[in-house]
Design a protein around this motif. Structure first.
Motif, PDB file in Angstrom:
ATOM      1  N   ARG A   1       9.531  17.298  10.161  1.00 19.89           N
ATOM      2  CA  ARG A   1       8.123  17.078  10.460  1.00 19.89           C
ATOM      3  C   ARG A   1       7.761  17.813  11.745  1.00 19.89           C
ATOM      4  O   ARG A   1       8.404  17.648  12.775  1.00 19.89           O
ATOM      5  CB  ARG A   1       7.874  15.593  10.628  1.00 19.89           C
ATOM      6  CG  ARG A   1       6.433  15.260  10.802  1.00 19.89           C
ATOM      7  CD  ARG A   1       6.253  13.774  10.818  1.00 19.89           C
ATOM      8  NE  ARG A   1       4.896  13.465  11.198  1.00 19.89           N
ATOM      9  CZ  ARG A   1       4.398  12.268  11.226  1.00 19.89           C
ATOM     10  NH1 ARG A   1       5.139  11.242  10.894  1.00 19.89           N
ATOM     11  NH2 ARG A   1       3.163  12.062  11.596  1.00 19.89           N
ATOM     12  N   GLN A   2       6.728  18.587  11.673  1.00 23.78           N
ATOM     13  CA  GLN A   2       6.254  19.321  12.844  1.00 23.78           C
ATOM     14  C   GLN A   2       4.821  18.912  13.136  1.00 23.78           C
ATOM     15  O   GLN A   2       3.981  18.906  12.253  1.00 23.78           O
ATOM     16  CB  GLN A   2       6.324  20.831  12.617  1.00 23.78           C
ATOM     17  CG  GLN A   2       7.720  21.349  12.451  1.00 23.78           C
ATOM     18  CD  GLN A   2       7.731  22.852  12.234  1.00 23.78           C
ATOM     19  OE1 GLN A   2       6.706  23.455  12.013  1.00 23.78           O
ATOM     20  NE2 GLN A   2       8.911  23.428  12.285  1.00 23.78           N
ATOM     21  N   ASN A   3       4.595  18.596  14.379  1.00 28.11           N
ATOM     22  CA  ASN A   3       3.242  18.238  14.793  1.00 28.11           C
ATOM     23  C   ASN A   3       2.681  19.415  15.575  1.00 28.11           C
ATOM     24  O   ASN A   3       3.115  19.714  16.678  1.00 28.11           O
ATOM     25  CB  ASN A   3       3.266  16.982  15.652  1.00 28.11           C
ATOM     26  CG  ASN A   3       1.876  16.457  15.919  1.00 28.11           C
ATOM     27  OD1 ASN A   3       0.884  17.104  15.607  1.00 28.11           O
ATOM     28  ND2 ASN A   3       1.808  15.275  16.491  1.00 28.11           N
ATOM     29  N   THR A   4       1.718  20.073  14.992  1.00 22.52           N
ATOM     30  CA  THR A   4       1.144  21.254  15.640  1.00 22.52           C
ATOM     31  C   THR A   4      -0.177  20.952  16.338  1.00 22.52           C
ATOM     32  O   THR A   4      -0.810  21.839  16.876  1.00 22.52           O
ATOM     33  CB  THR A   4       0.918  22.381  14.610  1.00 22.52           C
ATOM     34  OG1 THR A   4       0.061  21.877  13.581  1.00 22.52           O
ATOM     35  CG2 THR A   4       2.236  22.842  14.023  1.00 22.52           C
ATOM     36  N   ASN A   5      -0.587  19.679  16.334  1.00 25.04           N
ATOM     37  CA  ASN A   5      -1.873  19.308  16.949  1.00 25.04           C
ATOM     38  C   ASN A   5      -1.693  18.646  18.306  1.00 25.04           C
ATOM     39  O   ASN A   5      -2.515  17.851  18.715  1.00 25.04           O
ATOM     40  CB  ASN A   5      -2.644  18.374  16.019  1.00 25.04           C
ATOM     41  CG  ASN A   5      -3.042  19.056  14.739  1.00 25.04           C
ATOM     42  OD1 ASN A   5      -3.222  20.267  14.717  1.00 25.04           O
ATOM     43  ND2 ASN A   5      -3.164  18.296  13.663  1.00 25.04           N
ATOM     44  N   LEU A   6      -0.641  18.967  19.009  1.00 29.86           N
ATOM     45  CA  LEU A   6      -0.417  18.371  20.318  1.00 29.86           C
ATOM     46  C   LEU A   6      -1.387  18.958  21.338  1.00 29.86           C
ATOM     47  O   LEU A   6      -1.623  20.155  21.371  1.00 29.86           O
ATOM     48  CB  LEU A   6       1.011  18.621  20.793  1.00 29.86           C
ATOM     49  CG  LEU A   6       2.106  17.940  19.989  1.00 29.86           C
ATOM     50  CD1 LEU A   6       3.467  18.334  20.541  1.00 29.86           C
ATOM     51  CD2 LEU A   6       1.942  16.435  20.053  1.00 29.86           C
ATOM     52  N   LYS A   7      -1.974  18.070  22.147  1.00 30.84           N
ATOM     53  CA  LYS A   7      -2.881  18.511  23.197  1.00 30.84           C
ATOM     54  C   LYS A   7      -2.449  17.865  24.506  1.00 30.84           C
ATOM     55  O   LYS A   7      -1.909  16.765  24.518  1.00 30.84           O
ATOM     56  CB  LYS A   7      -4.320  18.093  22.899  1.00 30.84           C
ATOM     57  CG  LYS A   7      -4.958  18.818  21.739  1.00 30.84           C
ATOM     58  CD  LYS A   7      -6.439  18.552  21.711  1.00 30.84           C
ATOM     59  CE  LYS A   7      -6.712  17.336  20.850  1.00 30.84           C
ATOM     60  NZ  LYS A   7      -8.151  17.077  20.691  1.00 30.84           N
TER      61      LYS A   7
END
Length: 101
Positions: free
Chosen positions: A11-17
């Motif tokens: 699982r990759q979370n690409t919406n990190l801010k």
């Protein structure tokens, strides 16, 4: 075994801010002593003496100054501590926090 491994996906979370940051602003008034403001800046905002004095002068001459930029919980805590200390000392010192642009 091969089926189990193929069924597992990484699982990759690409919406990190980055968390939002908040500016803490201190305002000038005609009643709070300059020494008190410097003490607050050194004790609550962890400024060194020279920086605290310069910030205090900026507040005095410009009417207000940003005294730090923090995460929400730290900004709230510093504003609450400053306001509580000022009220205990009978000073109307105004300090607020607002989202950084």
């Amino acid at each position: 075994m091969a089926q189990e491994q193929s069924a597992i996906r990484e699982r990759q979370n690409t919406n990190l801010k980055e968390p939002r940051r908040y500016k803490v602003t201190m305002f000038n008034d005609d009643f709070t002593p300059m020494d008190f403001v410097v003490m607050v800046l050194t004790s609550i905002f962890n400024k060194n003496q020279a920086d605290a004095e310069q910030i205090m002068l900026d507040i005095h001459h410009k009417g207000k100054a940003v005294v730090g930029i923090y995460s929400l919980d730290i900004a709230q805590t510093k504003v609450e501590k400053t306001t509580k200390l000022a009220r205990q000392s009978n000073y109307p010192l105004k300090v607020i926090y607002a989202p950084e642009n």
